[in-house]
Design an enzyme around this catalytic site. Structure first.
Site: not given
Length: 547
Positions: A320, A324, A410, A412, A419-420, A424, A444, A448
């Site tokens: 692939h 791609c 959401c 992520l 931690r880099q 933020k 919203e 987590s």
């Protein structure tokens, strides 16, 4: 551009997969016939001795398969046919087996029934007898999350720790019942709370002292002996207080997993993806994601880091990647500074990509429930570019028309970029969009655990920066909200956690705590000119109109 399907398969590999399908179908017929033969053999061996049946059984020692394709867990799942019918069936099977013996010689033997039983019913940690549980509340365990040996403990030590935790909880409960939440919200800490804070500070003094030479040798020896089959030694790398907090969190998580396992909501070891190969990283997953069952039961998934298509094997992924043409997410690039870019992807225009992104995110998010209904959302995907393409760092999604003015649905950050400072950056970028829209935003709920920590840290930093630059005498929460685009409710909760909001003579006063501001400024100076910040001048974006 490479086509992407929701099932993650490669269209151009259809010919090779068709051959595999044909061969697998022929194999699928054989276990079914063999299943009837072995079942009837067990019945007939107790009543009569049939040489043909015995010869058919000796030819293949693999276990019978259930209609689902898994090895049966008990003899009750086997179909028992009449001896005469099974005898005819065994003769046909015996002849077919001899004719195709050469063709099947290169195929690996199927797993035996007792091996499957051990895999499901025994802890996978080497040398573990499945006795005891990390929580100290169960007699047995069947997963690494509850294994005392994996966590370098014994079953008795887990029980002692459980008793100690229960005693501590019993001591805390009366205090919580006597003090209601609303009664203590605006009060200063009690003398007992101050003493406890001093004790914690004292216990944490030596946590950054580092390991001594003998301790380092012990840790290295443990790592070389056990590798990834045991948890690294955690003693002496932090304070006893922090280590005990971590152990409590481990025990609580293990108890939650045990409850889900008992309820049948999760089955560790089957139908759960354990690792994914993503670019040059191999990532351990944290939670279950609803990938199609044929992919989930493999335990290991191969994902293209550019188009997010998921595949079954390294070979399919390699073929692939050779074809791609994607080197960055679809959609419009709305921000670029240095190697960092942000792409705005419409869930309606790029539905497959957004669905695959949501499935990937669920592997690392606990509360995420949206997977396929992506059309009402916009996805802002952050990437880091090099000479091979734009690599996924993280993303956040937001509703196109949010009734409650949520600026994030959401969010992520990929585990390899945690931690880099990228978390933020994503949060800051979401508030930058709110400022351009001239709105006040908020994420919203529910957030987590890691998301809540990141947001609280961001709100704290925003407020302390505002206080540092503020030169007036009277400060208004409404003014803070308008300038920072942070919701007043989030501002108030952050001020309360910093003990900067007091109630005096019928009014709420905001206190300018210079000690906290100086501490924040010192960290800013120590951090220096980091490139992990969002530059508003690099944003090229206008708010989307009704979609």
């Amino acid at each position: 551009m490479a086509g992407s399907g929701s099932d993650g398969t490669e269209d151009s590999d259809s010919s090779a997969e068709r051959e595999q399908t044909n061969s697998s179908e022929s194999d699928g017929n054989m276990p079914k016939r063999q299943r009837l033969t072995r079942a009837s053999t067990r019945l007939s061996q107790s009543s009569q001795d049939t040489p043909d049946l015995k010869r058919a059984v000796d030819h293949d020692e693999s276990p019978p398969l259930t209609p689902t394709g898994n090895a049966p867990s008990s003899e009750s799942e086997l179909d028992i046919s009449s001896p005469n019918a099974s005898h005819d069936e065994s003769q046909a099977k015996d002849q077919a087996s001899r004719d195709s013996d050469k063709d099947l010689s290169h195929r690996p033997k199927r797993r035996r029934c007792h091996e499957t039983y051990n895999f499901n019913m025994k802890c996978p940690t080497p040398g573990c007898n499945s006795l005891g549980h990390l929580t100290g509340k169960h007699e047995r365990h069947f997963a690494v999350s509850g294994c005392p040996l994996y966590h370098n403990l014994s079953a008795d030590e887990c029980k002692v720790k459980a008793i100690s935790r229960e005693k501590q909880e019993e001591e805390v409960k009366p205090q919580e019942e006597s003090n209601s939440r609303h009664a203590t919200r605006h009060q200063t800490p009690t003398s007992k709370q101050n003493r406890y804070k001093e004790q914690v500070t004292e216990m944490r003094k030596g946590r950054n002292s580092g390991l001594q030479k003998e301790q380092k040798e012990k840790h290295m020896e443990h790592r070389q002996t056990h590798g990834n089959t045991r948890e690294p030694l955690l003693e002496n790398i932090t304070s006893e207080y922090d280590l005990e907090l971590f152990r409590k969190a481990q025990a609580r998580a293990s108890e939650d997993l045990e409850k889900l396992r008992i309820q049948g909501q999760i089955t560790e070891g089957s139908n759960m993806i354990k690792t994914i190969l993503f670019g040059r990283y191999e990532l351990d997953t944290w939670y279950h994601s609803p990938y199609p069952e044929e992919y989930a039961r493999l335990g290991r998934l191969y994902v293209c880091e550019f188009c997010l298509k998921y595949m079954k094997s390294q070979t399919i992924l390699r073929r692939h990647m050779a074809k791609c043409v994607w080197k960055h997410p679809p959609g419009d690039e709305v921000y670029r500074k240095g190697a960092i870019s942000v792409f705005e992807v419409d869930g309606k225009k790029n539905k497959i990509y957004c669905q695959n992104l949501c499935l990937l995110a669920k592997l690392f998010l606990d509360h995420k429930t949206l997977y396929y209904d992506v059309e009402p959302f916009l996805f802002y995907v952050m990437t880091e570019a090099d000479n091979t393409g734009c690599h996924l760092v993280g993303y956040f999604s937001k509703e196109k028309n949010s009734f409650l003015n949520y600026n994030v649905s959401c969010i992520l950050t990929m585990p390899q970029y945690m931690r880099q400072g990228f978390g933020k950056m994503l949060i800051d970028f979401s508030y930058l969009l709110s400022k351009v829209e001239e709105k006040v935003g908020s994420p919203e709920r529910p957030l987590s655990d890691l998301g809540l920590i990141s947001y609280r840290s961001y709100w704290k930093e925003v407020l302390l920066r505002y206080m540092y630059n503020f030169q007036g005498k009277e400060i208004s929460i409404k003014e803070i909200s308008q300038e920072t685009a942070v919701n007043p409710v989030d501002i108030v909760s952050t001020l309360q956690s910093l003990q900067m909001l007091k109630y005096w003579k019928g009014k709420h006063l905001v206190l300018k705590r210079q000690d906290l501001i100086d501490e924040w400024k010192a960290k800013e100076i120590k951090r220096g000119n980091s490139n992990k910040t969002i530059d508003p001048s690099s944003l090229k974006w206008t708010p989307p109109k009704g979609t």
